[in-house]
Design a protein around this motif. Structure first.
Motif, PDB file in Angstrom:
ATOM      1  N   LEU A  21       2.745   1.418  10.904  1.00 37.66           N
ATOM      2  CA  LEU A  21       1.178   0.209  11.611  1.00 37.66           C
ATOM      3  C   LEU A  21       1.590  -0.594  11.531  1.00 37.66           C
ATOM      4  O   LEU A  21       0.851  -1.688  11.920  1.00 37.66           O
ATOM      5  CB  LEU A  21       0.234   1.373  10.809  1.00 37.66           C
ATOM      6  N   LEU A  22       1.366  -1.217   9.853  1.00 33.58           N
ATOM      7  CA  LEU A  22       0.992  -2.474   9.317  1.00 33.58           C
ATOM      8  C   LEU A  22       2.184  -2.736  10.169  1.00 33.58           C
ATOM      9  O   LEU A  22       2.296  -3.984  10.293  1.00 33.58           O
ATOM     10  CB  LEU A  22       1.533  -1.701   7.622  1.00 33.58           C
ATOM     11  N   LEU A  47      -6.699  -0.679  14.924  1.00 30.49           N
ATOM     12  CA  LEU A  47      -6.348   1.219  14.628  1.00 30.49           C
ATOM     13  C   LEU A  47      -5.628   0.850  12.998  1.00 30.49           C
ATOM     14  O   LEU A  47      -6.103   1.640  12.271  1.00 30.49           O
ATOM     15  CB  LEU A  47      -4.953   0.793  15.131  1.00 30.49           C
ATOM     16  N   VAL A  48      -5.204   0.013  12.277  1.00 31.87           N
ATOM     17  CA  VAL A  48      -5.130  -0.027  10.656  1.00 31.87           C
ATOM     18  C   VAL A  48      -7.221   0.373  10.107  1.00 31.87           C
ATOM     19  O   VAL A  48      -7.086   1.012   9.248  1.00 31.87           O
ATOM     20  CB  VAL A  48      -4.989  -1.386  10.377  1.00 31.87           C
ATOM     21  N   LYS A  49      -7.828  -0.477  10.550  1.00 33.74           N
ATOM     22  CA  LYS A  49      -9.028   0.100   9.976  1.00 33.74           C
ATOM     23  C   LYS A  49      -9.405   1.745  10.703  1.00 33.74           C
ATOM     24  O   LYS A  49      -9.485   1.686   8.976  1.00 33.74           O
ATOM     25  CB  LYS A  49     -10.549  -1.216  10.705  1.00 33.74           C
ATOM     26  N   HIS A  50      -9.547   2.324  11.429  1.00 33.65           N
ATOM     27  CA  HIS A  50      -9.560   3.067  11.570  1.00 33.65           C
ATOM     28  C   HIS A  50      -8.543   4.317  10.763  1.00 33.65           C
ATOM     29  O   HIS A  50      -9.672   5.461  10.205  1.00 33.65           O
ATOM     30  CB  HIS A  50      -9.019   3.684  13.431  1.00 33.65           C
ATOM     31  N   ILE A  51      -7.288   3.711  10.567  1.00 33.27           N
ATOM     32  CA  ILE A  51      -6.641   4.809  10.044  1.00 33.27           C
ATOM     33  C   ILE A  51      -7.548   5.463   8.625  1.00 33.27           C
ATOM     34  O   ILE A  51      -6.859   6.127   7.482  1.00 33.27           O
ATOM     35  CB  ILE A  51      -5.296   5.017  10.432  1.00 33.27           C
ATOM     36  N   LYS A  69     -15.633   2.107  -4.939  1.00 28.84           N
ATOM     37  CA  LYS A  69     -15.284   0.798  -5.867  1.00 28.84           C
ATOM     38  C   LYS A  69     -16.147  -0.018  -5.426  1.00 28.84           C
ATOM     39  O   LYS A  69     -16.291   0.055  -4.423  1.00 28.84           O
ATOM     40  CB  LYS A  69     -13.989   0.837  -4.611  1.00 28.84           C
ATOM     41  N   ASP A  70     -16.148  -1.176  -6.911  1.00 26.76           N
ATOM     42  CA  ASP A  70     -17.251  -2.125  -6.154  1.00 26.76           C
ATOM     43  C   ASP A  70     -16.486  -3.586  -5.872  1.00 26.76           C
ATOM     44  O   ASP A  70     -17.898  -3.952  -4.945  1.00 26.76           O
ATOM     45  CB  ASP A  70     -16.894  -2.871  -7.735  1.00 26.76           C
ATOM     46  N   ASP A  71     -15.596  -3.681  -5.323  1.00 21.35           N
ATOM     47  CA  ASP A  71     -14.896  -4.699  -4.429  1.00 21.35           C
ATOM     48  C   ASP A  71     -14.652  -3.895  -2.278  1.00 21.35           C
ATOM     49  O   ASP A  71     -14.346  -4.381  -1.671  1.00 21.35           O
ATOM     50  CB  ASP A  71     -13.477  -4.757  -5.030  1.00 21.35           C
ATOM     51  N   VAL A  72     -15.209  -2.517  -2.729  1.00 22.98           N
ATOM     52  CA  VAL A  72     -15.075  -2.154  -1.653  1.00 22.98           C
ATOM     53  C   VAL A  72     -16.259  -3.553  -0.192  1.00 22.98           C
ATOM     54  O   VAL A  72     -17.783  -3.841  -0.631  1.00 22.98           O
ATOM     55  CB  VAL A  72     -16.131  -0.694  -0.823  1.00 22.98           C
ATOM     56  N   PRO A  73     -15.836  -3.958   0.193  1.00 26.04           N
ATOM     57  CA  PRO A  73     -16.702  -4.168   1.767  1.00 26.04           C
ATOM     58  C   PRO A  73     -17.920  -3.495   2.022  1.00 26.04           C
ATOM     59  O   PRO A  73     -17.758  -2.427   2.296  1.00 26.04           O
ATOM     60  CB  PRO A  73     -15.696  -4.937   2.961  1.00 26.04           C
ATOM     61  N   ILE A  98      -8.574  -5.615   5.079  1.00 22.94           N
ATOM     62  CA  ILE A  98      -8.765  -4.610   5.728  1.00 22.94           C
ATOM     63  C   ILE A  98      -7.563  -4.202   5.486  1.00 22.94           C
ATOM     64  O   ILE A  98      -6.899  -2.490   5.184  1.00 22.94           O
ATOM     65  CB  ILE A  98      -8.465  -4.591   7.296  1.00 22.94           C
ATOM     66  N   ILE A  99      -6.143  -4.632   5.323  1.00 23.09           N
ATOM     67  CA  ILE A  99      -4.747  -4.352   4.754  1.00 23.09           C
ATOM     68  C   ILE A  99      -5.004  -3.799   3.472  1.00 23.09           C
ATOM     69  O   ILE A  99      -5.092  -2.624   3.407  1.00 23.09           O
ATOM     70  CB  ILE A  99      -3.974  -4.937   5.101  1.00 23.09           C
ATOM     71  N   GLU A 100      -6.247  -4.867   2.625  1.00 24.02           N
ATOM     72  CA  GLU A 100      -5.559  -4.323   1.304  1.00 24.02           C
ATOM     73  C   GLU A 100      -7.310  -2.999   1.632  1.00 24.02           C
ATOM     74  O   GLU A 100      -6.239  -2.044   0.490  1.00 24.02           O
ATOM     75  CB  GLU A 100      -6.897  -5.110   0.412  1.00 24.02           C
TER      76      GLU A 100
END
Length: 199
Positions: A21-22, A47-51, A69-73, A98-100
């Motif tokens: 996917l990536l 699709l990446v964000k959804h998965i 996590k504190d750094d979650v958007p 999103i990838i992170e």
């Protein structure tokens, strides 16, 4: 004799889907990873964000292991989110973010799989009451299926963008035809479809 290792087998197929996917994002512009290419808006970054959300929900919340996590958007996973917000990236949501998040989802999911036995019981909060109780094994298979399904979508979307196809980097699993071979092949399929459709 090889000793069976069901968790290792499941993780291998899950990771294959994640990596594929990536890989579909590689070498594409910001426009191309975001642009909708179907009438329902299917796009690669969405699709990446959804998965990522699928993994964190099914392999986190379902087993009492929510992802904090504190750094979650701030756009992540809120009940106030608009419909389909997990299927596309807004202008202020970067590809890197999103990838992170997806990589963090892998770590969280892998930890759940490593920590719990495959027969561990969880509860899917968004499923109907009579179907909520599940095993870890059931959910891992479901996540693999969902990941591979959306990786197939990504393969088609990527082909529509620039003609790139394939199963895995280094193992495209495609016939080695040149452009002319594929054009002839497609014309032949079209001819057969019309013959049958018109009969």
């Amino acid at each position: 004799m090889i000793e069976p290792n069901p968790k290792a087998d499941l993780l291998r197929y899950l990771q294959d889907g994640r990596d594929a996917l990536l890989w579909k994002l590689d070498g594409l512009s910001e426009y191309d990873v975001r642009r909708p290419l179907t009438p329902t808006g299917t796009n690669l970054l969405g699709l990446v964000k959804h998965i990522a959300s699928v993994e964190l929900g099914y392999l986190g919340d379902t087993f009492g292991r929510p992802f904090f996590k504190d750094d979650v958007p701030s756009w992540w996973y809120t009940e106030e989110s608009e419909p389909n917000s997990d299927m596309w990236a807004t202008a202020d949501q970067s590809r890197e973010e999103i990838i992170e998040l997806y990589h963090q989802a892998w770590e969280h999911s892998d930890s759940t799989i490593a920590t719990l036995p495959l027969d561990a019981i969880g509860h899917v909060p968004w499923w109907p009451e009579e179907r909520r109780e599940v095993t870890l094994h059931h959910i891992v298979v479901r996540v693999i299926t969902d990941t591979q399904r959306h990786t197939g979508h990504a393969d088609i979307v990527r082909e529509l963008i620039d003609g790139s196809v394939g199963c895995l980097k280094g193992n495209e699993n495609m016939h080695e035809g040149d452009r002319a071979w594929w054009e002839n092949y497609r014309r032949r399929l079209e001819r057969v479809a019309r013959e049958v459709g018109d009969s």
